[in-house]
Design a protein around this motif. Structure first.
Motif, PDB file in Angstrom:
ATOM      1  N   CYS A 246      -1.015  -7.920  -6.995  1.00  0.00           N
ATOM      2  CA  CYS A 246      -1.311  -7.705  -5.570  1.00  0.00           C
ATOM      3  C   CYS A 246      -2.743  -7.210  -5.382  1.00  0.00           C
ATOM      4  O   CYS A 246      -3.411  -7.555  -4.396  1.00  0.00           O
ATOM      5  N   GLU A 247      -3.218  -6.400  -6.324  1.00  0.00           N
ATOM      6  CA  GLU A 247      -4.608  -5.941  -6.222  1.00  0.00           C
ATOM      7  C   GLU A 247      -5.565  -7.123  -6.291  1.00  0.00           C
ATOM      8  O   GLU A 247      -6.570  -7.185  -5.584  1.00  0.00           O
ATOM      9  N   LYS A 248      -5.230  -8.101  -7.142  1.00  0.00           N
ATOM     10  CA  LYS A 248      -6.080  -9.314  -7.238  1.00  0.00           C
ATOM     11  C   LYS A 248      -6.050 -10.060  -5.894  1.00  0.00           C
ATOM     12  O   LYS A 248      -7.088 -10.527  -5.417  1.00  0.00           O
ATOM     13  N   TYR A 249      -4.851 -10.175  -5.289  1.00  0.00           N
ATOM     14  CA  TYR A 249      -4.743 -10.856  -3.994  1.00  0.00           C
ATOM     15  C   TYR A 249      -5.594 -10.103  -2.962  1.00  0.00           C
ATOM     16  O   TYR A 249      -6.350 -10.705  -2.202  1.00  0.00           O
ATOM     17  N   SER A 250      -5.486  -8.769  -2.970  1.00  0.00           N
ATOM     18  CA  SER A 250      -6.244  -7.964  -1.999  1.00  0.00           C
ATOM     19  C   SER A 250      -7.743  -8.098  -2.208  1.00  0.00           C
ATOM     20  O   SER A 250      -8.506  -8.088  -1.243  1.00  0.00           O
ATOM     21  N   ASP A 251      -8.168  -8.215  -3.474  1.00  0.00           N
ATOM     22  CA  ASP A 251      -9.611  -8.403  -3.730  1.00  0.00           C
ATOM     23  C   ASP A 251     -10.116  -9.658  -3.029  1.00  0.00           C
ATOM     24  O   ASP A 251     -11.255  -9.715  -2.572  1.00  0.00           O
ATOM     25  N   CYS A 252      -9.258 -10.688  -2.984  1.00  0.00           N
ATOM     26  CA  CYS A 252      -9.674 -11.972  -2.391  1.00  0.00           C
ATOM     27  C   CYS A 252      -9.441 -12.017  -0.882  1.00  0.00           C
ATOM     28  O   CYS A 252     -10.072 -12.804  -0.184  1.00  0.00           O
ATOM     29  N   HIS A 253      -8.490 -11.223  -0.387  1.00  0.00           N
ATOM     30  CA  HIS A 253      -8.132 -11.312   1.045  1.00  0.00           C
ATOM     31  C   HIS A 253      -7.992  -9.889   1.604  1.00  0.00           C
ATOM     32  O   HIS A 253      -6.932  -9.517   2.103  1.00  0.00           O
ATOM     33  N   SER A 254      -9.052  -9.097   1.487  1.00  0.00           N
ATOM     34  CA  SER A 254      -8.941  -7.672   1.794  1.00  0.00           C
ATOM     35  C   SER A 254      -8.517  -7.408   3.239  1.00  0.00           C
ATOM     36  O   SER A 254      -7.959  -6.359   3.557  1.00  0.00           O
ATOM     37  N   TYR A 255      -8.776  -8.362   4.128  1.00  0.00           N
ATOM     38  CA  TYR A 255      -8.455  -8.162   5.551  1.00  0.00           C
ATOM     39  C   TYR A 255      -6.980  -8.438   5.858  1.00  0.00           C
ATOM     40  O   TYR A 255      -6.522  -8.180   6.961  1.00  0.00           O
ATOM     41  N   LEU A 256      -6.245  -8.979   4.888  1.00  0.00           N
ATOM     42  CA  LEU A 256      -4.829  -9.261   5.139  1.00  0.00           C
ATOM     43  C   LEU A 256      -3.956  -8.210   4.459  1.00  0.00           C
ATOM     44  O   LEU A 256      -4.053  -8.002   3.250  1.00  0.00           O
ATOM     45  N   LYS A 257      -3.135  -7.547   5.237  1.00  0.00           N
ATOM     46  CA  LYS A 257      -2.189  -6.593   4.652  1.00  0.00           C
ATOM     47  C   LYS A 257      -1.152  -7.340   3.832  1.00  0.00           C
ATOM     48  O   LYS A 257      -0.716  -8.423   4.227  1.00  0.00           O
ATOM     49  N   ILE A 258      -0.735  -6.750   2.729  1.00  0.00           N
ATOM     50  CA  ILE A 258       0.404  -7.305   1.992  1.00  0.00           C
ATOM     51  C   ILE A 258       1.652  -6.594   2.506  1.00  0.00           C
ATOM     52  O   ILE A 258       1.668  -5.363   2.638  1.00  0.00           O
ATOM     53  N   THR A 259       2.664  -7.385   2.798  1.00  0.00           N
ATOM     54  CA  THR A 259       3.923  -6.787   3.254  1.00  0.00           C
ATOM     55  C   THR A 259       4.850  -6.589   2.063  1.00  0.00           C
ATOM     56  O   THR A 259       5.033  -7.502   1.252  1.00  0.00           O
TER      57      THR A 259
END
Ligand code: SF4
Length: 344
Positions: A246-259
């Motif tokens: 999830c941290e990798k996903y957030s690095d790429c899409h920091s403006y999108l919250k992960i639910t």
């Protein structure tokens, strides 16, 4: 053999058209008729000449599953049992809300993940859905609800939270997502499409840079001991591997919250200690927790918890949004974890 329009992305259709001597721009025209106007016959595509209509009709088809059963909940939720080419059945759910209309889509016939609280998993896995079978769930519901006219209500959100693990069928799911987003006029934006996974960590990591939509994780526990008890897949992809992905996903899409989906189960994962543990686990992520209330089904060992408010308050106090999701469609077995191709 005829080829399926719905199995193609726009690029694939352009290529297929070129292969039989049809100019590339015709693919966009056909896509608009299919995704903006809901047409299933080439003969209704009025900006295409009669000869070409006939040629398309000989080479391609536009699929719709058969609606085998429609169940309507008192809260407005509608569950559709859809029959596919091979007579397998899947379920798709329409959830109307005040400000949006969501459609909950299936990605597989059954599911191999086997979460202990889920009716779909209980009934086992049969096969992956094709892109056309995924896309057609959306289209057939628009047909049924008569939503093709301009000015009618929109199906504004799509969630891949129906039957199946979407990341075990990621090629077809992501092709479907690109088709849902195709039309600049009526297509959905990436913020309106959510793919939910039980936490296939290597796949989340691999897809992170190009993931086209929102990500939701079915977490349901703050530590491996509890999670492995209710989700055996945790023995393969544990919580740490999921959080790292999830941290990798957030690095790429920091403006999108992960639910993070969290299904409260009585005396299993609903204590204050669990809530504090969850807070610590998610503290470094741009996260939101959806608190789900358990919907029972015959044969399941778990019970619903009545601690949702307290649990949510602990998370909210530490700055993590944690709405309690309203149960929808419980009376028709359309709520979270209740879908099945065997009970309808
Ligand atoms: S919750 Fe999702 S991943 Fe788990 S068994 Fe059910 S359908 Fe499969």
């Amino acid at each position: 053999m005829k080829q399926s329009i719905l199995n193609c992305t726009i690029e694939e259709l352009e290529e297929a058209f070129l292969g039989i001597g049809i100019p590339k721009y015709r693919a966009k025209q056909v896509f608009e008729w299919v995704y903006r106007f809901g047409k299933t016959s080439f003969f209704e595509m009025t900006n295409i000449g009669k000869e070409l209509q006939a040629q398309l009709d000989r080479a391609f088809y536009i699929f719709r599953p058969q609606i085998a059963k429609v169940s309507k909940s008192v809260d407005g939720t509608i569950k559709f049992l859809l029959q596919l080419h091979d007579l397998n059945k899947i379920e798709t759910v329409f959830i109307p809300e005040l400000k949006r209309n969501t459609i909950c889509i299936s990605s597989q016939v059954g599911c191999a993940v086997g979460c202990k609280f889920c009716n779909t998993g209980y009934n086992g896995f049969i096969r992956n859905l094709t892109t056309e079978e995924i896309v057609a769930q959306f289209l057939v519901i628009k047909d049924y609800l008569n939503l093709w006219q301009e000015g009618t209500e929109r199906l504004s959100n799509i969630v891949f939270m129906g039957m199946g693990e979407p990341l075990y069928n990621h090629v077809n799911v992501l092709k479907a997502v690109s088709n849902f987003m195709f039309d600049s006029k009526t297509g959905l934006s990436r913020r309106k499409i959510t793919t939910s996974t039980s936490g296939i960590a290597p796949m989340i990591e691999k897809l992170a840079p190009t993931f086209p939509c929102r990500l939701a994780i079915s977490l349901h526990a703050p530590n491996d001991l509890i999670r492995s008890r209710i989700m055996p897949i945790n023995d393969i992809y544990n919580i740490k591997s999921i959080i790292d992905a999830c941290e990798k996903y957030s690095d790429c899409h920091s403006y999108l919250k992960i639910t993070f989906e969290y299904l409260l189960l009585k005396d299993v994962n609903d204590s204050d200690v669990c809530a504090f543990e969850l807070t610590n686990l998610l503290s470094n992520l741009n996260a939101k927790v959806n608190i789900l209330q358990f919907n029972s089904w015959c044969g399941c060992e778990f019970q619903a918890s009545n601690r949702a408010s307290t649990f949510s308050a602990i998370l909210e106090k530490s700055g993590i949004p944690a709405p309690i999701r309203t149960r929808r469609g419980v009376d028709i077995m359309a709520a979270c974890g209740q879908l099945s191709n065997a009970n309808s």
